[in-house]
Design an enzyme around this catalytic site. Structure first.
Site, mmCIF file in Angstrom:
data_model
loop_
_atom_site.group_PDB
_atom_site.id
_atom_site.type_symbol
_atom_site.label_atom_id
_atom_site.label_comp_id
_atom_site.label_asym_id
_atom_site.label_seq_id
_atom_site.Cartn_x
_atom_site.Cartn_y
_atom_site.Cartn_z
ATOM 1 C CD GLU A 106 -11.977 -8.691 -27.437
ATOM 2 O OE1 GLU A 106 -11.976 -7.487 -27.159
ATOM 3 O OE2 GLU A 106 -11.670 -9.134 -28.560
ATOM 4 C CG HIS A 149 -12.543 -2.340 -34.081
ATOM 5 N ND1 HIS A 149 -13.846 -2.665 -34.355
ATOM 6 C CD2 HIS A 149 -12.232 -3.006 -32.943
ATOM 7 C CE1 HIS A 149 -14.308 -3.473 -33.417
ATOM 8 N NE2 HIS A 149 -13.347 -3.700 -32.540
ATOM 9 C CG ASP A 167 -15.500 -6.633 -28.062
ATOM 10 O OD1 ASP A 167 -16.636 -6.516 -28.553
ATOM 11 O OD2 ASP A 167 -14.462 -6.403 -28.713
HETATM 12 C C1 3PY Z 1 -12.069 -3.842 -26.439
HETATM 13 O O1 3PY Z 1 -12.136 -3.013 -25.532
HETATM 14 O O2 3PY Z 1 -12.974 -4.639 -26.743
HETATM 15 C C2 3PY Z 1 -10.852 -3.925 -27.220
HETATM 16 O O3 3PY Z 1 -10.709 -4.809 -28.012
HETATM 17 C C3 3PY Z 1 -9.829 -2.863 -26.999
HETATM 18 O O4 3PY Z 1 -9.265 -2.506 -28.190
HETATM 19 MG MG MG Z 2 -12.462 -5.861 -28.486
#
Ligand code: 3PY
Ligand code: MG
Length: 262
Positions: free
Chosen positions: A159, A55, A185
């Site tokens: 995630e 990011h 995510d």
């Molecule tokens: C998320 O919360 O998706 C992350 O990757 C944290 O950095």
């Molecule tokens: Mg993430």
């Protein structure tokens, strides 16, 4: 001949010790591309800095200088590579990352591929070169470098929905140091975009933490605040990815501005 050290590997040992302690390891994601910010985070006393190439806008050319700054401050540089970029794993390690974090790992096959990219033979098939920055550009004997560099950390992100479904097979892959939960995510994957405190998201996080305990795999998790990090730590999370450099700065500055205005 001058003895050249591997400063990142010294910081990796301290970082692993922090994860093994009751305190756990705390470190911010960093998107600022100025090495001064990374160096300052190290002086603040974090256990690691998470240089974010998913990011953040850090390029492969800027990354070595951010890692140098972490080395100056003695803090472990962990690099999050963009999704689906196995080649970036060994490039990040070649320039001195002490650990790599790989986003969106959904199954055992992807997990095994990430470990393979991060470890030299016989564990994996990391590109083998001893003239890179992590080897002091050739000034560290190959036998020392190839053996010590095997201790860098592999941190894989769980995630997505598929990651939840396949969490046991992912955790069974040898060579993983930490499974890191990305609540944001995960919130999207569960249909509650951005609601990281939604009961279904919290339940999913807790399920992964419990599976980690069962299988003896260390768990990491992201939190927006230190209070959130403490909450996860109290549930057994050992690697706490905390907010992001610019957000930490803004919140501290806002407090100052408000105090001054009173
Ligand atoms: C998320 O919360 O998706 C992350 O990757 C944290 O950095
Ligand atoms: Mg993430």
């Amino acid at each position: 001949m001058k003895k050249v050290n591997m400063p990142t590997m010294e910081s990796v040992a301290a970082f692993k010790a922090a994860m093994d302690s009751d305190k756990g390891a705390l470190g911010p994601f960093m998107i600022c591309t100025d090495p001064a910010m990374v160096e300052s985070a190290g002086y603040a006393g974090y256990d690691f800095v998470l240089l974010d190439m998913e990011h953040g806008t850090t390029t492969m050319q800027q990354l070595p200088n951010l890692i140098r700054a972490a080395n100056v401050a003695g803090v472990c540089p962990v690099v999050r590579v963009p999704r689906g970029t196995d080649i970036w794993i060994d490039q990040a390690l070649d320039v001195g990352a002490g650990g790599v974090m790989v986003p969106q790992i959904d199954n055992a096959e992807q997990a095994a591929a990430a470990v393979k990219a991060a470890k030299f033979s016989p564990i994996g098939m990391r590109g083998t070169c001893r003239f890179v920055r992590s080897a002091g550009f050739g000034s560290i004997p190959g036998s020392e470098y190839f053996s010590k560099a095997q201790d860098t950390c592999v941190i894989l992100q769980a995630e997505g929905k598929k990651a939840l479904d396949n969490i046991e097979e992912i955790m069974d892959v040898p060579g993983i140091d930490v499974i890191f939960i990305g609540p944001y995510d995960l919130s999207s994957a569960l249909g509650h975009v951005g609601e990281i405190n939604h009961p279904e998201v919290i339940e999913a996080v807790k399920t992964i933490i419990a599976k980690g305990k069962e299988k003896g795999v260390k768990i990491g998790c992201f939190a927006d605040t230190v209070e959130g990090c403490i909450k996860w730590r109290d549930l057994g999370v050992k690697f706490l990815g905390y907010s992001e450099d610019m957000d930490i700065f803004i919140r501290a500055a806002q407090k100052d501005v408000e105090a001054f205005a009173k």
